[in-house]
Design an enzyme around this catalytic site. Sequence first.
Site, mmCIF file in Angstrom:
data_model
loop_
_atom_site.group_PDB
_atom_site.id
_atom_site.type_symbol
_atom_site.label_atom_id
_atom_site.label_comp_id
_atom_site.label_asym_id
_atom_site.label_seq_id
_atom_site.Cartn_x
_atom_site.Cartn_y
_atom_site.Cartn_z
ATOM 1 N N ARG A 618 -6.208 1.025 -3.617
ATOM 2 C CA ARG A 618 -6.419 1.923 -4.761
ATOM 3 C C ARG A 618 -5.770 3.278 -4.473
ATOM 4 N NH1 ARG A 618 -12.178 1.782 -6.627
ATOM 5 N NH2 ARG A 618 -11.365 0.434 -8.289
ATOM 6 N N GLU A 695 2.351 7.027 5.650
ATOM 7 C CA GLU A 695 3.279 6.550 6.670
ATOM 8 C C GLU A 695 4.036 5.308 6.217
ATOM 9 O OE1 GLU A 695 1.083 6.303 10.363
ATOM 10 O OE2 GLU A 695 1.275 8.463 10.632
#
Length: 735
Positions: A618, A695
């Site tokens: 989400r 990342e």
Amino acid sequence: MKFDGPAGTNPIDQMRIVGKPVSRTEGPLKTSGRAPYAYEHHDVLPNQAYGHVVGSAIAKGRIRRLDVSDARAAPGVLAVVTAENAGPLGLSQSNTARLLAGPEIQHYHQAIALVVAESFEQARHAAQLVRVDYERTAGQYDLEAQSGSAPLVDEEGKPGKETRTGDFEAAFAAGPVTLDAQYTTPDQSHQMMEPHASMAAWEGDRLTVWTSNQMIAWAVRDLAKTLQMPAENIRILSPYIGGGFGGKLWIRADILLAALGARAAGRQVKVAISRPQTMNNTVHRHATVQRIRLAAGRDGRLTAIAHENLSGNLKGGGPETATAQSKLLYAGANRLVSERLAVLDLPEGNSMRAPGEAPGMMALEIAMDEMAEKLGMDPVEFRIVNDTQVDPANPDKRFSERQLVKCLRDGAERFGWKARNPKPAQQQDGDWLIGMGMAAAYRGSPTMKSAARVRLERNGSLIVETDMTDIGTGSYTIIAQTAAEMMGLPLDRVAVRLADSRFPVSAGSGGQFGAANVTAGVYAACVKLREAVAQTLGFNAVDARFDDGNVVAGNRRVPLADAARDGALSGEDAIEYGDFSESVHLSTFGAHFVEAAVHGWTGEIRVRRMLAVCAAGRIINPKTARSQVIGAMTMGVGAALSEEMAVDKRFGFFVNHDLASYEVAVHADIPHQEVVFLDEADAMASPVKAKGVGELGICGVAAAVANAVYNASGVRVRDYPITLDKHLNRLPKVA
């Protein structure tokens, strides 16, 4: 709160505030200069003094004599701190090299002294008067020279062994189509906008430090170990951080020297590590030498995968685990993965944005393209054919969510991948050769315990407190969104206070574990507060809804503020993960697409457009998440084309230690960028059903750029960065 099963329906699923592209709540403070960074707390204490760091001029050896007499006598000087007068110092578990050296020197620019003066200029001048007589000893500075002798290690740098599944050698030897290639990535520097900086003040035996650090609890722990003092006597504050990228996960010399300088001078002292010092004094991403071997049948299915990596570090340091993704990203029955670690006397290698996967995928995703070309397959389809929904080495362990194939297909459609000519060097635009490239993206999403405290004030507003940091990622905003959603309040009724060691301990910022875990911790604290509110107002907590500043059940509606009429009401809790979270792989996936142009005469490379499609649970805030991904994409362009710390292999230091010669990507280098998030709510990840994304955005980018350059020019470069000298004399002639 124990999270030991898939998350069911809960208040977050309403997504009235969560999931909305809210602008950062602290944005006005930052853009108007009212958000004080570590060096800018000018008014918290009067009479601040300034420290200037003196770094070692050799990489390995010892100090014969350290003469600070001229420095001490210089105008304005209050104190000079060295290892001789600093008192006993420990070495924390997070630091490989000592933060204040002497007499032994472990690396170039390791701090050997701090000069404290009334002004910065006086401290800097006096630091130049420090005289040092060194005894230089021979060191190891060449990674590739140690490739034959470096031992096998595990992920922590301890003695290890190869990880094997099946019989790689036999499968590789029998493979109809094979690839055996070496790829290298250089040392890279974090170079965040704000350098490492700290201000320290003592009050008796109690220490307060305003600093720039990603992990508050770790900083307290490590500073206490280094100063050999009780952790409860240390307070760390880091409310605004100008970037970290992993370089501020651990304490560095600035925080220790500020504390020592303040104690020696009897004054509060601020210390900043200068931009040129950051390259060698702090940490960096390790260079790697990676060998990848692939074998596949004519149908394109991989039958053998080997990824062997070599990196180097100071003695006692860990490796750059560039093989991390190769264990999980693609199917293949026969596998070999290994990490080797050479001892180098260069500055410490440590975490930098997506450690392991970022440099690992720079190699793996070029290898996948090379293999696709050998097979005569489209690179996207080759990756799809080799997708897996389970751990290849442990088929009983599946992924909680894995939408890699959808990322690849949706990305190819959006980017116009069908227009790509599979034969390199076929498309021109004037003197420019044009090409497209792509790469898969993968990054794990670790779980970590994270705590928070929420307090309902008498006026109905909410205060959230946690030691979580905001390194430019939007922590303030997503925490406020989570709390507002849980308590049924508008966003402007929620105040978030971060990065104070007196607050509950959070997961912190790093490793792509911050956002998902800290919001889950805030969720847990809000559940506690909801229960307290319901009990105070006479509601059944299970039936109560928190909506638009009210608590509602059946026909009854009571203002939320009424619960705090007799005084503020608090809830505090932590999210903790049981063994359940170990039963699946929690990972994020994506696909990067790049169009690049290579000038046919000069070899100049220009990235023209970029697309990232991400599946990362989400998305709590699409605006801040997009900012994270485009920042990571930009970083990936720098890794592909320009970023390299040049090693002086004679004297053991990084030569290009400034931003004039260490070239990061800038606005002019970055074209149109598009980011797409797939709809995904991972119930196995946390009650919030979110995962990290900051990342994931860098993983695979450099390889996508490299593959686009190859498709444009027909020149394959396997040694990053792709600079002019590596392909100019091999470019095809342009008409």
